[in-house]
Design an enzyme around this catalytic site. Structure first.
Site, PDB file in Angstrom:
ATOM      1  N   HIS A 142      75.978 126.749 -24.536  1.00  0.00           N
ATOM      2  CA  HIS A 142      77.319 127.064 -25.158  1.00  0.00           C
ATOM      3  C   HIS A 142      78.074 127.992 -24.425  1.00  0.00           C
ATOM      4  O   HIS A 142      79.426 127.933 -24.292  1.00  0.00           O
ATOM      5  CB  HIS A 142      76.916 127.677 -26.528  1.00  0.00           C
ATOM      6  N   ARG A 151      87.905 130.041 -19.506  1.00  0.00           N
ATOM      7  CA  ARG A 151      88.135 130.830 -18.396  1.00  0.00           C
ATOM      8  C   ARG A 151      88.258 129.776 -17.235  1.00  0.00           C
ATOM      9  O   ARG A 151      89.278 129.217 -16.704  1.00  0.00           O
ATOM     10  CB  ARG A 151      87.222 131.813 -17.998  1.00  0.00           C
ATOM     11  N   GLN A 249      90.746 133.799 -33.193  1.00  0.00           N
ATOM     12  CA  GLN A 249      89.925 134.412 -32.225  1.00  0.00           C
ATOM     13  C   GLN A 249      90.603 134.664 -30.898  1.00  0.00           C
ATOM     14  O   GLN A 249      90.508 135.820 -30.335  1.00  0.00           O
ATOM     15  CB  GLN A 249      88.791 133.606 -32.055  1.00  0.00           C
ATOM     16  N   THR A 358      75.952 130.402 -31.131  1.00  0.00           N
ATOM     17  CA  THR A 358      75.802 128.946 -31.344  1.00  0.00           C
ATOM     18  C   THR A 358      74.835 128.526 -30.449  1.00  0.00           C
ATOM     19  O   THR A 358      74.614 128.668 -29.131  1.00  0.00           O
ATOM     20  CB  THR A 358      77.440 128.396 -30.990  1.00  0.00           C
TER      21      THR A 358
HETATM   22 MN    MN Z   1      78.600 133.123 -33.837  1.00  0.00          MN
END
Ligand code: MN
Length: 424
Positions: A142, A151, A249, A358
């Site tokens: 993840h 990035r 986010q 995650t």
């Molecule tokens: Mn989380």
């Protein structure tokens, strides 16, 4: 340590389907309610809940010296705070009472109605009053996928990632039990081509397939927990969906990390599966290279083989599985997360929740978020009803399931389910 309640040969006089999450080897803990009971501590066997308050009133726990009120509670915190010696004895006692060779309860048919109820007939409540909630970022696949997308594909992992389990402090107030619905969050986003931010409903609502563990023993400020002792402080685990508003986010997270993109809702499964019940499913952890600092070193098999599945169910339509991952893909173990969290003297309280981050595996179908599964929306998923998803739509229900399987024993977690309602 051999845990007798885990033995694969155990059989119950209660019929348990081979696909059930709750054989006699599981004995998880939760809180239920129905039209008679406001909130009682319960366990599960097959398709039934077991009312532990009723068992206590009937005298089945007399030898354990536990106050009955512990089982007549809104949350499991006070029960867990009794300590592992006591909660282990309760799990063992329930296991004994359900054992095919034990007739104490089996022969008292008039007691069944108060003790056993169909899971389909009760409501499962939020099992824990969560004090503090921390979320880690501990799956290497993840973290690598996120780095590649957001990035630099050549340097996907930031320099600190393999040296410490990266985490942040989350919000406990909006953690809800499976079955709740919530409205799509609203907030600020900044479209790529816009000069200024705009306000409105989140457009990129995502899931995060996670698991969380619950602290079972408190510490004082200044105390640290070693990786060796960490398991004494971990009561059990549950499934966790860390709902995330990706567009919010992206705009808000610099420099202090996630805020409103993560704190509007999180969903947990209602059953707390004990770490004891999961011990038989331990597997070797990742080879950690570079070598970690001494306080993060550990010995033994500390990962756990837990199959995880994610499903989307659109309104009035059939369910489609979108992901199959596994908890064993964690690079950092729970024991390391807890050692790191407390190495500075940060205290832990019973009921604190520490989530994995995650959980993605190496294969594309093992990715634990829509962001990764659809690679930022560039590869939409086609559901069984023919509709496409890049992220989660209004009125979609997302369901997470998880189970371990070995030697003919299947230990499951039940469901972690929530529906997204349109923004208001
Ligand atoms: Mn989380």
């Amino acid at each position: 340590m051999e845990i007798s309640a885990n033995h694969p040969s155990l059989k119950s006089w209660i019929n348990v389907d081979s696909t059930s999450d709750f054989p006699i080897q599981n004995i998880p803990f939760g809180i239920y309610s129905d039209n008679i009971v406001k909130h009682h501590v319960c366990s599960a066997i097959g398709d039934k809940v077991i009312d532990l308050y009723a068992l206590s009133v009937l005298g089945y726990f007399n030898a354990l010296n536990i106050k009955q009120d512990i089982f007549n509670a809104e949350h499991l915190n006070d029960f867990i705070a009794l300590g592992k010696e006591t909660t282990r004895a309760v799990r063992r006692r329930i296991s004994d009472l359900l054992n095919e060779n034990n007739t104490e309860l089996q022969n008292n048919k008039t007691q069944y109605a108060g003790v056993f109820k169909r899971q389909a007939d009760v409501d499962m409540l939020m099992p824990i009053k969560v004090g503090d909630y921390t979320d880690f970022f501990s799956s290497i696949d993840h973290a690598t996928n996120m780095g590649k997308m957001i990035r630099d594909p050549e340097n996907a992992l930031l320099p600190n990632w393999k040296h410490l389990p990266v985490g942040y402090h989350g919000r406990a107030s909006s953690i809800c039990v499976s079955g709740h619905s919530f409205h799509r969050p609203k907030g600020q986003t900044k479209p790529a081509d816009a000069e200024l931010p705009v306000f409105g409903p989140c457009k990129l609502l995502d899931i995060e397939l996670e698991m969380a563990f619950i602290i079972g023993k408190s510490t004082q400020m200044g105390e640290s927990i070693s990786t060796e002792k960490a398991d004494d402080y971990i009561f059990g685990m549950l499934l966790f969906n860390d709902w995330s508003a990706r567009d919010m986010q992206t705009w808000e997270y610099v420099p202090l990390g996630p805020f409103l993109a993560k704190n509007f809702a999180s969903t947990v499964s209602p059953w707390l599966v004990t770490l004891d019940a999961l011990e038989p499913f331990r597997v070797k952890g990742y080879e950690q290279n570079p070598k970690v600092l001494p306080y993060l070193e550990y010995t033994g098999d500390k990962n756990i083989d837990i199959s995880l599945e994610v499903y989307i169910q659109p309104e009035n339509s059939e369910v489609t599985q979108i992901c199959a991952s596994n908890y064993k893909y964690m690079y950092w173990t729970m024991e390391q997360q807890l050692a790191h969290h407390t190495v500075n003297g940060c205290n832990m309280n019973v009921g604190d929740m520490l989530a994995s981050g995650t959980i993605s595996g190496p294969q594309p179908h093992e990715y634990g978020s829509m962001l990764e599964l659809t690679w930022r929306g560039t590869k939409p998923i086609t559901l069984k009803d023919g509709s496409e998803r890049k992220f989660i739509n209004d009125n979609d229900t997302v369901i997470i399931k998880g189970h371990c399987s070995k030697d003919g024993v299947r230990i499951g977690f039940g469901e972690c389910r929530a529906k997204v309602l349109p923004a208001v």
